[in-house]
Scaffold this motif. Sequence first.
Motif, PDB file in Angstrom:
ATOM      1  N   THR A 108       0.838  -1.203   0.000  1.00  0.00           N
ATOM      2  CA  THR A 108       0.000   0.000   0.000  1.00  0.00           C
ATOM      3  C   THR A 108       0.866   1.244   0.000  1.00  0.00           C
ATOM      4  OG1 THR A 108      -1.696  -1.204   1.210  1.00  0.00           O
ATOM      5  CG2 THR A 108      -1.870   1.188   1.209  1.00  0.00           C
ATOM      6  N   VAL A 117       1.910   1.846  -3.454  1.00  0.00           N
ATOM      7  CA  VAL A 117       0.781   2.369  -4.234  1.00  0.00           C
ATOM      8  C   VAL A 117       0.674   3.872  -4.028  1.00  0.00           C
ATOM      9  CG1 VAL A 117      -1.728   2.377  -4.470  1.00  0.00           C
ATOM     10  CG2 VAL A 117      -0.525   0.225  -4.214  1.00  0.00           C
ATOM     11  N   SER A 146       1.299   6.931  -6.737  1.00  0.00           N
ATOM     12  CA  SER A 146      -0.068   7.303  -7.124  1.00  0.00           C
ATOM     13  C   SER A 146      -0.076   8.351  -8.218  1.00  0.00           C
ATOM     14  CB  SER A 146      -0.844   7.818  -5.905  1.00  0.00           C
ATOM     15  OG  SER A 146      -0.135   8.892  -5.328  1.00  0.00           O
ATOM     16  N   LYS A 167      -0.485  -2.163  -6.599  1.00  0.00           N
ATOM     17  CA  LYS A 167      -1.934  -2.233  -6.395  1.00  0.00           C
ATOM     18  C   LYS A 167      -2.404  -3.675  -6.359  1.00  0.00           C
ATOM     19  CE  LYS A 167      -5.035  -0.058  -8.984  1.00  0.00           C
ATOM     20  NZ  LYS A 167      -5.492   0.808 -10.096  1.00  0.00           N
TER      21      LYS A 167
END
Lengths: 573, 401
Positions: A559, A562, A566, B374
Amino acid sequence: MMDSENHTTEEHLHPHPLSSSNDELENLNLHENNEHDSLLSTKSYSNYRSVMSTLSDSHNHPLSSPSFVSSADSDPLLSPPQHYREFTNPNSSDTSSYIDPPSYADAIFTSFDGETSSNGVDTPTRSSSDGIFFSRSSSSSEFLKITVSNPVKEQENSNSIVPGSSSYVTYLITTRTNIPEFGGSEFGVRRRFKDIVTLSDRLSEAYRGFFIPPRPDKSIVESQVMQKQEFVEQRRVALEKYLRRLADHPVIRKSDEFRVFLQVQGKLPLPTTTDVASRVLDGAAKLPKQLMGESLIAPSEVVQPAKGGRDLLRLFKELKQSMSNDWGGSKPLVVEEDKEFLAKKERVHELEQQINSASQQAESLVKAQQDMGETMGELGLAFIKLTKFENEEAVLDSQRVRAADMKGVATAAVKASRLFRELNSQTVKHLDTLHEYLGLMLAVHSAFTDRTSALLTVQTLLSELSSLQSRAEKLEAASSKIFGGDKTRSRKLEELQETIRATEDAKNVAIREYERIKENNRSELERLDRERQADFLNMLKGFVVNQVGYAEKIANVWTKVVEDTSGYAKEST
Amino acid sequence: MNSSRSSSGASLSPRSPSSSQPFLSVSVSDPVKLGNGVQAYISYRVITKTNFPEYQGPEKIVIRRYSDFVWLRDRLFEKYKGIFIPPIPEKSAVEKFRFSAEFIEMRRQALDVFVNRIASHHELRQSEDLRTFLQAEEETMERLRSHETGIFKKPSDLMQIFKDVQSKVSDVVLGKEKPVEESDAEYEKLKRYIFELENHLAEAQKHAYRLVKRHRELGQSLSDFGKAVKLLGASEGNALGKAFSELGMKSEILSVKLQKEAQELLMSFEEPLKDYVRAVQSIKATIAERANAFRRQCELAETMKLKEINLDKLMLIRSDKVAEAEREYHELKAESEQATKTFETIVKLMNEEIGRFQEQKTLDMGIAFHEFAKGQARLANGIADAWRSLLPKLEACSSSQ
């Protein structure tokens, strides 16, 4: 047994790709890696805790001193419930209630703690069977903890003129207990493998019908191999497991044989062969064996199944009996009429098959998890190299940006890889319960066989008895025809009646024995069911909790990446 | 500079056809299997939307197959020396894999990316061959395809050139003196960089592929484990048996998740890495082209010098061959100038291209990393959720004991 296999698999978890390029990893501030390998290779619980706490902390620890484990802010494990809360998804607002009761968290940690940390020198390869024994709460506060260590090569002290007398290995068997029968709280003896075999043989004679854990196999290898470090270590592990299983059996742990094995110094005072003559049971007198004509089956002998040699005639008779059971028209006089038992036996058999297949799949699951961890690590490493390369060769900014992005992914992959490996070593411990029960199945078969052979003995004696009696009747009838008596016949009749009486006694003993074994079977089956339920439930809980915990940690690792990347997210149309 | 990867193609401006900004947008879609047996192949629908005046109209749909894309690439490579031509996906070696749904989708995606990169390159998008590819009738395409006479007809030719360049570069690296090579230090550095980069990338890609496999294997073993555990549950009966059954079911659910993630991983992570490797290989081909151009320039310069000396000689002795020699000399001079120009163009283009390439790759990899992370986070969370949902049931089991 699969146990040793598991351990070798575990060892192979450790020479992993990252250990060879530690210097590269150092450059990226992953000092943790180096230390973790050495920590992980000793599988004791305290190290498990320290690794877990390190992972929860994003900064680098001064890992060299084990004291970091105690640093308050970084070791949430000091209070298990808190740590367990870590396992939950920090984002979920409803921390489910099942997390809070500390007993649940204890269930995880006690199963790996047991008395490992209190035991000063822990064996490097911890017996995974500890997992079962300590999580199952025993009703009494009795404990019996056995450790096998310190293998030493000793010489067969023979008065040999022949040089090169054979040598063997002895192990130090240390016991700690509070059971009063032992009359001591801590003691140690030296035993060799032969002694284990003796113990095992005596136990199976004395405790027919019980589910006695099977001993480690004898190995048919060359003496050279016997001396090798690896072999000795494997054997030490196996012995420890075996003795611990014995200690866990509620009846056997109290047996004389076991106590004597654990306590008596010097030579093991147990007979090395089946010495039937010295067994006196229920005050049954030793009866004369008549070598000519009818042979007697002495009552004291009937408590053991027929073995070769002296028991040939008995063997033959029992074989005849079992054949007439199978093929003869007449029903044997005593049948296995306990339908409930037969149903249970069938169930046990089916259960065994299922456990076997589950155990096999568990092994391949573990392998798949291990491979995943390894490949993830290799990927991470490849990206680390690539990052270094781009940084060194960078001419344009775009290269530096890419290198930075890549470093994030690489670090995450390496972390995830470590987490997989840890997850896996825990999984192995949990699923090992399946392997353990497979081993126990052997004991169950053995106990059922005890019952079958005891029944066969009874049946044999009964038909023997009935044929003797009909002979006696015939003799009586014949001699009564002769007026004044038939001296020869009378004498024969007397002898025959003596034989009948002896056989009657033997039959009674055999029946008592058979009943005893039946009862043992029954109580053991009950115990098996009870304990198996508890053990399997613990296994499931441990397995699931483990998976949840590590999956959450892995999710967190990714995460972060991520979030960091982003900016590259595809714009939604 | 414009390097978005949306499947409807990149352009300088929004899609509105009435906008005055020039745009060219392409999509490759709808793979269809045609033909039978060994002759079978996949055809794709290629839709072009544009306002370029050279094009026949605002929208055009044609049917193309893989070898048409190869043709386009080869033509561009010949014409636009110095530019890094976008790479195309390889031909599949394994026969039975050729028509699997996953492979077809991967290829379609890669071809779409290929055409779009061309359409968004400020020079390549002007190409006449591109126009042909996007507009010509199928029969025309077929004719062109089979009459391909370019030097780089087969991948093996390209391979040969790579090998040549590779050996030349390693010679330079090893310090062996080779007469006809550029002595540009920065360029040498670039060449070394490209070659080493390929090695690193190939390794990363290899591990990425293995990771995909591991996902599949883990999925399979979870499925098998789940089945076995369910059977065990059936044997056990009672509450524990139910717990086992639930565990087995969760296991099977997770197995499906893993297989899905494996496919995702293949398409969004491994494929971009492969694409990166191909791009680097394409650069190597350009490097070879530049070396050729340089050699040609040098050779012609040499030959011209000789001709000049010869001409002077002839002029001195007032030979009647002077006129011819003079003509030849001038021809050669023109050729030499042309060769020099070609070479210099390549050098200039390459310099621009390198910057563009690095930026493109940072973007491509950024997206790939993002998708990878992801996917892994999604998978891990899915696993955690699935197992977590079991815990209350297990808790209930133990309290009922």
